[in-house]
Every structure is written in structure tokens, then in C-alpha cells.
Motif scaffolding. Structure first.
Motif, PDB file in Angstrom:
ATOM      1  N   GLU A  15     -28.656  -6.701  -3.963  1.00 25.37           N
ATOM      2  CA  GLU A  15     -29.110  -7.201  -5.266  1.00 25.37           C
ATOM      3  C   GLU A  15     -28.455  -6.417  -6.409  1.00 25.37           C
ATOM      4  O   GLU A  15     -28.084  -6.996  -7.439  1.00 25.37           O
TER       5      GLU A  15
ATOM      6  N   ALA B 215     -26.062  -7.889  -9.298  1.00 22.35           N
ATOM      7  CA  ALA B 215     -26.292  -7.642 -10.731  1.00 22.35           C
ATOM      8  C   ALA B 215     -25.058  -7.009 -11.373  1.00 22.35           C
ATOM      9  O   ALA B 215     -24.704  -7.333 -12.516  1.00 22.35           O
TER      10      ALA B 215
ATOM     11  N   HIS C 141     -26.366   0.878 -12.849  1.00 20.98           N
ATOM     12  CA  HIS C 141     -26.124   0.206 -11.567  1.00 20.98           C
ATOM     13  C   HIS C 141     -25.302   1.099 -10.636  1.00 20.98           C
ATOM     14  O   HIS C 141     -25.605   1.219  -9.444  1.00 20.98           O
TER      15      HIS C 141
ATOM     16  N   LEU D 241     -33.203  -8.725 -10.831  1.00 19.71           N
ATOM     17  CA  LEU D 241     -33.078  -7.423 -10.154  1.00 19.71           C
ATOM     18  C   LEU D 241     -34.407  -6.673 -10.193  1.00 19.71           C
ATOM     19  O   LEU D 241     -34.845  -6.112  -9.187  1.00 19.71           O
TER      20      LEU D 241
END
Lengths: 167, 142
Positions: free
Chosen positions: A56, A60, A85, A127
Motif C-alpha cells: 500500500e 501511495a 513514504h 493509505l
């Protein structure tokens, strides 16, 4: 404050050692001072759960990459999201060094600022939902704490994007 | 630390947060700084509801909810609106850390509630002048 000062290695080592050892992965397992002690029953569902969160995060990240490719002037605004991230991925993927990081094809976004930001906002909201779900379902409390931290960070970045759009 | 101890520790922090928000609200002019005042009122209400929920959770876990102290230490120099806002931000920064600790010690519906509150406190920091972090509530992971 009752904060638990764990290093990133000890946190995920403790959280993931059992399931990943079960999966024959090489991960910073905690020292076993007492070799005769019976092992703690592993929560094998956590390794699948981490894999879902990693996938995920990769998805993203691909949306952020697509947004900055379509609208280069968004690079500065989205840099903190991309950085978060990257660090979240580093911690989770780094716990499974032999694992093949997943890939996600970048979506095609229209070269318009508001549309690109909207796509990133929706992606971050998705997310957040996925990471929250994983947090609640984690067998390991330490892993749940790490995932709650990822969720909290994602919520902050989403709120910052909301402020950008509505400003 | 047992799950009940974790709930009690969280409740102890919430008592202090509710008190501090009350003091900060009393030091804030609704007419002069309406945005800050509204943010403080929203924060106060959220933490009051959180405290009440924790009392229920402690009772459900078989404990007697820890009571609030008569007063808590609040920075007496926090009189300017920027100082008040910074003090409220500090409450939310600490709250994320506290809720993450409860997440680690809980399961099921309690953990779900704790992560919801951690997410709220993290996002609310931006209303109080904070910035998005990579590891809110768990900086040692960075």
C-alpha cells in the motif's frame, strides 16, 4: 509520558522476528539468552500484514511520483509526503532484507495542480484506512505501535495537503 | 505494565490535558483570537470525551479510574497567544506518544479507539501551528 523508547531495530526486531523467522527470512532477531526457553508462539499473520502495508505504501508512493511527474511544480509541496513514504518503507521493508520490494505502476494523472493534489489526497486517505486496519489487526503490540505511527504521520500529511488545497 | 495499568496511565495524562486546555482557554480571548479560541475549545472537548471514555474502559477492565489531581503545573509565562498555542501543541504532541503506547498495550476495540485518538491528535497539531512529521509520537523510529 509513558513513551516507550525503542530503537527502530529493537522495535521491529521484537515485533517481526517470530513471523519472519518462521518464514525463513533474515531479520534482526532478538538475542536468545536462554537457549532452552521455549519459543514464543509466532504470529504468522503479521508478516502478511506487513506485506500488505508495504504494498500500500508503494502504491501511495507511485501516486505521488505520478503527481510530481504530471505537475513538476508540485515537487516541493509533495516532498514531505514522499520523504515520509520512503522512511516508512525503509523501516518496514528493511525488516525483511531478503524480500523483493513490490512495485506499483504509476497512474496517469492530468497535468493540473488541483486534480493531481486531489489524487494524492484520495491516495493518502486510502493509505490511512489500510494502515489503521493493519494496526488494529496486528498480533504484535510493538508492530501495532509502529503502524499507528505511520497512520498518525499519514493523517498529518493529509491534513497538510487539505490546508494546501483550501488555502 | 498490565493493560489496566496502561489505561490508568493514559487516563492520568488525560486528566492533565483537560486541566491544561481549560487553563489555556481561560487565558485566550474569544474576540481577539477567535481561531485559537475555537481550536482550544475543540481540543478541550475532545480530551474531555477521551477522559470520560478512559474512565469507562478502566471500569470495564475491573479497575477504579484514577482521579484527577487538584491542579497541574502549567507554564505561567504562557500568556501570549503564540505561547498558548505552543502549549496546546505540546499537549497534542505528547498525546500521540501516550496513545501509541496504549496501542502497543491493547487489542481489539481498545486499540482501535487508541489509534483513532492518536490520529486525531496528530492531525490536530496542524491546527495548532505544528507540521507534519514522519514519526509523530515515536521519534526514536526516525
Amino acid at each position: 509520558m509513558p513513551g516507550r523508547l525503542l530503537t527502530r531495530r529493537t522495535t521491529l526486531g521484537t515485533a517481526l522476528a517470530a513471523p519472519l523467522v518462521l518464514g525463513a527470512c533474515d531479520i534482526d532477531p532478538p538475542a536468545r539468552d536462554d537457549a532452552s526457553a521455549s519459543p514464543t508462539p509466532p504470529p504468522p499473520e503479521d508478516s502478511e500484514l506487513v506485506a500488505r502495508v508495504v504494498a500500500e505504501l508503494v502504491r501511495a508512493r507511485s501516486v505521488v511520483d505520478a503527481a510530481t511527474s504530471s505537475v513538476p511544480e508540485l515537487a516541493g509541496r509533495l516532498a514531505p509526503v514522499a520523504s515520509a513514504h520512503a522512511e516508512h518503507l525503509e523501516l518496514l521493508v528493511g525488516a525483511v532484507p531478503d524480500a523483493e520490494p513490490p512495485t506499483s505502476p504509476p497512474p496517469t494523472l492530468a497535468p493540473q495542480i488541483l486534480r493531481a493534489l486531489g489524487a494524492v489526497r484520495r491516495s493518502e486517505a486510502r493509505l490511512l484506512r489500510e494502515v489503521r486496519t493493519a494496526c488494529v489487526g496486528a498480533a504484535s503490540g510493538d508492530l501495532a505501535r509502529v503502524l499507528a505511527g505511520v497512520a498518525a504521520s499519514t493523517a498529518q500529511h493529509a491534513a497538510a495537503l487539505d490546508a494546501e488545497v483550501t488555502a | 505494565m498490565s493493560d489496566l495499568d496502561a489505561l490508568q496511565a493514559t487516563l492520568t495524562d488525560e486528566h492533565a490535558a483537560v486541566y491544561t486546555y481549560g487553563v489555556l482557554g481561560a487565558r485566550t480571548s474569544q474576540s481577539a483570537t477567535p481561531v485559537l479560541y475555537d481550536a482550544l475549545v475543540a481540543g478541550y472537548r475532545r480530551h474531555r470525551a477521551r477522559r470520560d471514555q478512559l474512565r469507562v474502559l478502566v471500569g470495564d477492565a475491573g479497575g477504579d479510574p484514577v482521579v484527577a489531581a487538584p491542579a497541574y503545573e502549567v507554564d505561567g509565562r504562557a500568556l501570549r497567544s503564540s505561547d498558548v498555542q505552543a502549549a496546546a501543541l505540546a499537549i497534542e504532541v505528547a498525546s500521540v506518544e501516550v496513545m501509541l503506547a496504549l496501542v502497543a498495550r491493547s487489542t481489539g476495540s481498545v486499540r482501535e479507539w487508541a489509534v483513532t485518538e492518536a490520529v486525531w491528535s496528530a492531525a490536530w497539531q496542524l491546527e495548532l501551528g505544528g507540521t507534519a512529521q514522519t514519526w509523530p509520537g515515536a521519534p526514536e523510529l526516525g
